[in-house]
Design an enzyme around this catalytic site. Structure first.
Site, PDB file in Angstrom:
ATOM      1  N   ARG A 147      -8.399  -0.243   5.193  1.00 13.75           N
ATOM      2  CA  ARG A 147      -7.586   0.791   4.541  1.00 13.75           C
ATOM      3  C   ARG A 147      -6.296   0.207   4.010  1.00 13.75           C
ATOM      4  NH1 ARG A 147      -6.432   5.897   8.015  1.00 13.75           N
ATOM      5  NH2 ARG A 147      -5.168   6.124   6.160  1.00 13.75           N
TER       6      ARG A 147
ATOM      7  N   LYS B 255       0.839  -1.209   0.000  1.00  8.57           N
ATOM      8  CA  LYS B 255       0.000   0.000   0.000  1.00  8.57           C
ATOM      9  C   LYS B 255       0.874   1.259   0.000  1.00  8.57           C
ATOM     10  CE  LYS B 255      -1.373   1.608   4.063  1.00  8.57           C
ATOM     11  NZ  LYS B 255      -1.183   2.968   4.574  1.00  8.57           N
ATOM     12  N   ASN B 256       1.911   1.266   0.840  1.00  5.98           N
ATOM     13  CA  ASN B 256       2.696   2.496   0.995  1.00  5.98           C
ATOM     14  C   ASN B 256       3.676   2.733  -0.153  1.00  5.98           C
ATOM     15  OD1 ASN B 256       1.267   3.097   3.235  1.00  5.98           O
ATOM     16  ND2 ASN B 256       2.855   2.511   4.709  1.00  5.98           N
TER      17      ASN B 256
ATOM     18  N   ASP C  16       5.201   0.419  11.907  1.00  2.67           N
ATOM     19  CA  ASP C  16       3.959  -0.191  11.409  1.00  2.67           C
ATOM     20  C   ASP C  16       3.804  -1.651  11.840  1.00  2.67           C
ATOM     21  OD1 ASP C  16       3.232   2.176  10.249  1.00  2.67           O
ATOM     22  OD2 ASP C  16       3.821   1.613   8.213  1.00  2.67           O
TER      23      ASP C  16
ATOM     24  N   ARG D 252       1.596  14.296  13.274  1.00  2.00           N
ATOM     25  CA  ARG D 252       1.926  14.084  11.869  1.00  2.00           C
ATOM     26  C   ARG D 252       1.856  15.350  11.003  1.00  2.00           C
ATOM     27  NH1 ARG D 252      -0.606   8.583   9.765  1.00  2.00           N
ATOM     28  NH2 ARG D 252       1.180   8.707   8.377  1.00  2.00           N
TER      29      ARG D 252
ATOM     30  N   CYS E 242      -4.572  13.001  13.906  1.00  2.00           N
ATOM     31  CA  CYS E 242      -4.489  11.598  13.505  1.00  2.00           C
ATOM     32  C   CYS E 242      -4.404  10.762  14.781  1.00  2.00           C
ATOM     33  CB  CYS E 242      -3.237  11.406  12.656  1.00  2.00           C
ATOM     34  SG  CYS E 242      -2.905   9.705  12.222  1.00  2.00           S
TER      35      CYS E 242
HETATM   36  N1  EPU Z   1       7.217  14.439  10.572  1.00  2.00           N
HETATM   37  C1  EPU Z   1       7.370  15.781  10.839  1.00  2.00           C
HETATM   38  N2  EPU Z   1       7.239  16.661   9.799  1.00  2.00           N
HETATM   39  C2  EPU Z   1       6.986  16.258   8.529  1.00  2.00           C
HETATM   40  C3  EPU Z   1       6.849  14.886   8.260  1.00  2.00           C
HETATM   41  C4  EPU Z   1       6.980  13.997   9.306  1.00  2.00           C
HETATM   42  O1  EPU Z   1       7.588  16.174  11.979  1.00  2.00           O
HETATM   43  O2  EPU Z   1       6.889  17.123   7.651  1.00  2.00           O
HETATM   44  C5  EPU Z   1       7.340  13.465  11.664  1.00  2.00           C
HETATM   45  C6  EPU Z   1       6.055  12.681  11.883  1.00  2.00           C
HETATM   46  O3  EPU Z   1       5.125  13.364  12.692  1.00  2.00           O
HETATM   47  C7  EPU Z   1       6.557  11.404  12.520  1.00  2.00           C
HETATM   48  C8  EPU Z   1       7.914  11.203  11.843  1.00  2.00           C
HETATM   49  O4  EPU Z   1       8.277  12.481  11.310  1.00  2.00           O
HETATM   50  O5  EPU Z   1       6.728  11.601  13.883  1.00  2.00           O
HETATM   51  C9  EPU Z   1       7.935  10.192  10.730  1.00  2.00           C
HETATM   52  O6  EPU Z   1       6.819  10.387   9.878  1.00  2.00           O
HETATM   53  P1  EPU Z   1       6.837  10.088   8.329  1.00  2.00           P
HETATM   54  O7  EPU Z   1       6.696  11.356   7.585  1.00  2.00           O
HETATM   55  O8  EPU Z   1       7.981   9.192   7.986  1.00  2.00           O
HETATM   56  O9  EPU Z   1       5.474   9.276   8.161  1.00  2.00           O
HETATM   57  P2  EPU Z   1       4.560   9.327   6.891  1.00  2.00           P
HETATM   58  O10 EPU Z   1       5.417   9.504   5.705  1.00  2.00           O
HETATM   59  O11 EPU Z   1       3.438  10.247   7.117  1.00  2.00           O
HETATM   60  C10 EPU Z   1       4.702   6.783   6.313  1.00  2.00           C
HETATM   61  C11 EPU Z   1       3.724   5.662   6.189  1.00  2.00           C
HETATM   62  C12 EPU Z   1       3.190   5.299   7.556  1.00  2.00           C
HETATM   63  C13 EPU Z   1       4.384   4.897   8.435  1.00  2.00           C
HETATM   64  C14 EPU Z   1       5.409   6.020   8.480  1.00  2.00           C
HETATM   65  C15 EPU Z   1       6.664   5.678   9.249  1.00  2.00           C
HETATM   66  C16 EPU Z   1       2.802   6.031   3.992  1.00  2.00           C
HETATM   67  C17 EPU Z   1       1.644   6.406   3.149  1.00  2.00           C
HETATM   68  N3  EPU Z   1       2.629   6.083   5.314  1.00  2.00           N
HETATM   69  O12 EPU Z   1       3.964   7.869   6.886  1.00  2.00           O
HETATM   70  O13 EPU Z   1       2.324   4.198   7.391  1.00  2.00           O
HETATM   71  O14 EPU Z   1       3.942   4.614   9.731  1.00  2.00           O
HETATM   72  O15 EPU Z   1       5.787   6.384   7.143  1.00  2.00           O
HETATM   73  O16 EPU Z   1       7.278   4.565   8.686  1.00  2.00           O
HETATM   74  O17 EPU Z   1       3.843   5.671   3.470  1.00  2.00           O
HETATM   75  C18 EPU Z   1       0.519   2.793   7.920  1.00  2.00           C
HETATM   76  O18 EPU Z   1       0.675   2.243   6.812  1.00  2.00           O
HETATM   77  O19 EPU Z   1      -0.229   2.320   8.813  1.00  2.00           O
HETATM   78  C19 EPU Z   1       1.223   4.039   8.202  1.00  2.00           C
HETATM   79  C20 EPU Z   1       0.845   4.878   9.167  1.00  2.00           C
END
Ligand code: EPU
Length: 417
Positions: A397, A22-23, A305, A121, A116
C-alpha cells in the site's frame, strides 16, 4: 496472498533511492478534482493506495493517464460525487475527496470509513470544519452527505486536535469558498505544505501552510498546473533504520533531510552515525546501539509512521527504551509479532517497554498494517534464519517495490506469490 521470505544477518551497503511521498500524492490527486483544467503530478509512487485513489477519481468521472512516474488528471467533467464503500473500505484517505467535491460540485457523498488496525480514526473534525464552511452534513446508510448548493463560504475554524488529512480536506474546501478561511491548530506536516504548494500553482491563495495557522482567500476557479511530489520521509526513514539495524552503511538518496530531523536526532543519540552527503542524501552507519526513548508527536516531532520501525531498532539496542504512542490508540500490533521473533517487549497502554538487545530468530509472522509490516521486514533483516511475513499487501500500500530496493543493497529478500 503474497509473502516475503527474508534471510537475516546481512549488513546493508550501498545506495537506496527514495520515492515520492504517498501521503502527499494522495491529497494532490484529490486536489485535481478542484479544477476543470488538467493537472500533471510527477513523482507519484507506484503503490496500491495511489492506485485506489486513481480508481476513485475515475469513478467520479475524471480521466487519469499514467505515464511513468507522472499522472495527468483531467477532471473537466465530473459525473458523480460519491465515494463508494468498496473503495473507502480499502483506503481511509478516500475521505480526502470530501472537501474538493463539496467545493467544486456543492455536494459529496462519501462512505464512512470503518474500523482500522491502528485506532478508531474518526473524521468528525473534517465534518465539523465543513459545517463551519457552510455545508450541511448528514449521515445515512453508512455514508456522509455534505451539501452546499449555494457554495461554501469562508470561516474561522480551530481544530480540536491536530489532523493531517483533516487540515488537507478543509484547505481544499476553502480554496473555492467565498471569502477568507482561517484554520487554527492546523497540521504542520510537510505533506500539508506540499499540497499548499500545488494549490498555489493552481491559483489558490494560501498563507501559513507549514505553521499552525493557515489563511486562505477563496477564489472563483482554479487552473491546471504541474507539480512534483516531495520525497517520502517515512520511506527514507525506514531505510535509515534498515541501515542502522543491520550495522551496515547505507546511503539514502533523493530524500529531504530537514523532514527527518526528529528521527536523525534519535538515531544519533542511539549511537548511529548519520551524515548529510551531498544534496538530498543521508548516509547512516551503526554498531553497538544503545536504548533511547521515543514519544510520537505531530510534525516536527517524531512521526507515528516511524514508531513501529523504531521499535524494531530498539530490540537491537543495549538497555531499556520506552516507546510511547500518542497519536493512535492501537498502534502496537507489530510488538506482538516482534515478540514472536524473540524481542523482549512489554506493553503498558500507550507505552511499550523494550529491553535489548535481543537475539531475534526467523519466524512466521503476519503484517497487520502498513508500518507494522515495515517493522517486521526490519526485524527479519537482523534475525537469524528465515522469516516469512504474511499479508505483505499491507506493505504494498505504501512502499514501492521495497523488496527490489532492499535486495539491491544486499538484503536476502524474496516475494513468494
Ligand atoms: N482524529 C480525530 N478526528 C478527526 C481526524 C483525526 O479524532 O476528524 C484523530 C485520529 O483518530 C488520530 C489523530 O486525530 O488519533 C491524528 O490523526 P490524523 O487525522 O492526523 O491522521 P490521518 O490524517 O488519518 C495521516 C496519514 C497517516 C499518519 C497520520 C498521522 C495520510 C493519508 N495518512 O492520517 O499515515 O499516520 O496522518 O501522522 O496522510 C500511513 O501512511 O501509514 C498512515 C497511517
Amino acid at each position: 496472498m503474497d509473502k516475503f521470505a527474508i534471510q537475516g544477518g546481512v549488513p546493508l551497503r550501498g545506495e537506496i533511492p527514495t520515492g515520492g511521498a504517498k501521503n502527499s500524492a494522495l491529497p494532490a490527486l484529490a486536489a485535481c478534482l478542484l479544477s476543470e483544467e488538467p493537472v500533471t503530478l510527477r513523482r507519484i509512487p507506484n503503490v496500491r493506495d495511489i492506485a485506489t485513489m486513481e480508481k476513485l477519481l475515475r469513478s467520479l468521472g475524471a480521466k487519469v493517464d499514467i505515464r511513468g512516474g507522472a499522472v495527468r488528471v483531467d477532471a473537466r467533467k465530473l459525473t458523480s460525487s460519491e465515494a463508494p464503500y468498496e473503495l473507502v473500505k480499502t483506503m481511509r484517505a478516500s475521505s480526502l475527496v470530501l472537501g474538493p467535491l463539496a467545493a467544486r460540485m456543492g455536494r459529496a457523498r462519501v462512505s464512512l470509513p470503518g474500523g482500522c488496525a491502528i485506532g478508531a480514526r474518526p473524521i468528525n473534525l473534517h465534518l465539523s470544519g465543513l459545517e463551519q464552511l457552510g455545508a450541511v452534513i448528514r449521515q445515512e446508510h453508512g455514508y456522509i452527505e455534505a451539501e452546499a448548493p449555494g457554495g461554501l463560504h469562508g470561516a474561522y475554524y480551530t481544530f480540536d486536535r491536530i489532523t493531517v488529512t483533516g487540515t488537507e480536506d478543509l484547505m481544499m474546501a476553502a480554496v473555492l469558498a467565498q471569502g477568507e478561511t482561517v484554520l487554527e491548530n492546523a497540521a504542520r506536516e510537510p505533506e500539508v505544505t506540499d499540497l499548499a504548494a500545488l494549490l498555489t500553482k493552481m491559483g489558490a491563495k494560501i498563507e501559513g501552510a507549514g505553521t499552525s495557522t493557515i489563511r486562505i482567500q477563496g477564489v472563483g476557479r482554479l487552473s491546471g498546473a504541474e507539480h512534483t511530489i516531495i520525497a517520502d520521509r517515512i520511506e527514507a526513514g525506514t531505510f535509515l533504520i534498515a541501515g542502522a539495524i543491520t550495522g551496515g552503511e547505507l546511503t539514502v538518496t533523493g530524500c529531504v533531510p530537514e523532514h527527518l530531523m526528529a528521527l536523525i536526532l534519535k538515531l544519533r543519540q542511539a549511537g548511529a552515525e548519520v551524515t548529510e552527503v551531498g544534496t538530498n542524501c543521508l548516509r547512516v552507519s551503526a554498531g553497538g546501539l544503545k536504548a533511547v526513548d521515543v514519544t510520537t508527536e505531530e510534525y516536527p516531532g517524531f512521526a507515528t509512521d516511524l514508531q513501529a520501525q523504531y521499535m524494531a531498532l530498539m530490540t537491537q539496542a543495549e538497555g531499556i527504551s520506552l516507546v510511547t504512542e500518542t497519536i493512535f490508540e492501537n498502534r502496537f500490533m507489530h510488538a506482538l509479532e516482534l515478540m514472536r521473533m524473540g524481542a523482549n517487549i512489554r506493553l503498558d497502554g500507550r507505552r511499550a517497554i523494550v529491553a535489548g538487545p535481543s537475539r531475534l530468530t526467523g519466524a512466521a509472522v503476519i503484517a497487520s498494517d502498513l508500518r507494522a509490516s515495515a517493522s517486521l521486514v526490519l526485524a527479519a533483516l537482523v534475525a537469524s534464519g528465515e522469516t516469512v511475513i504474511d499479508r505483505v499487501y499491507h506493505i504494498d500500500r505504501g512502499y514501492e517495490k521495497i523488496e527490489d530496493k532492499l535486495a539491491r543493497v544486499g538484503a536476502q529478500i524474496r516475494r513468494l506469490k
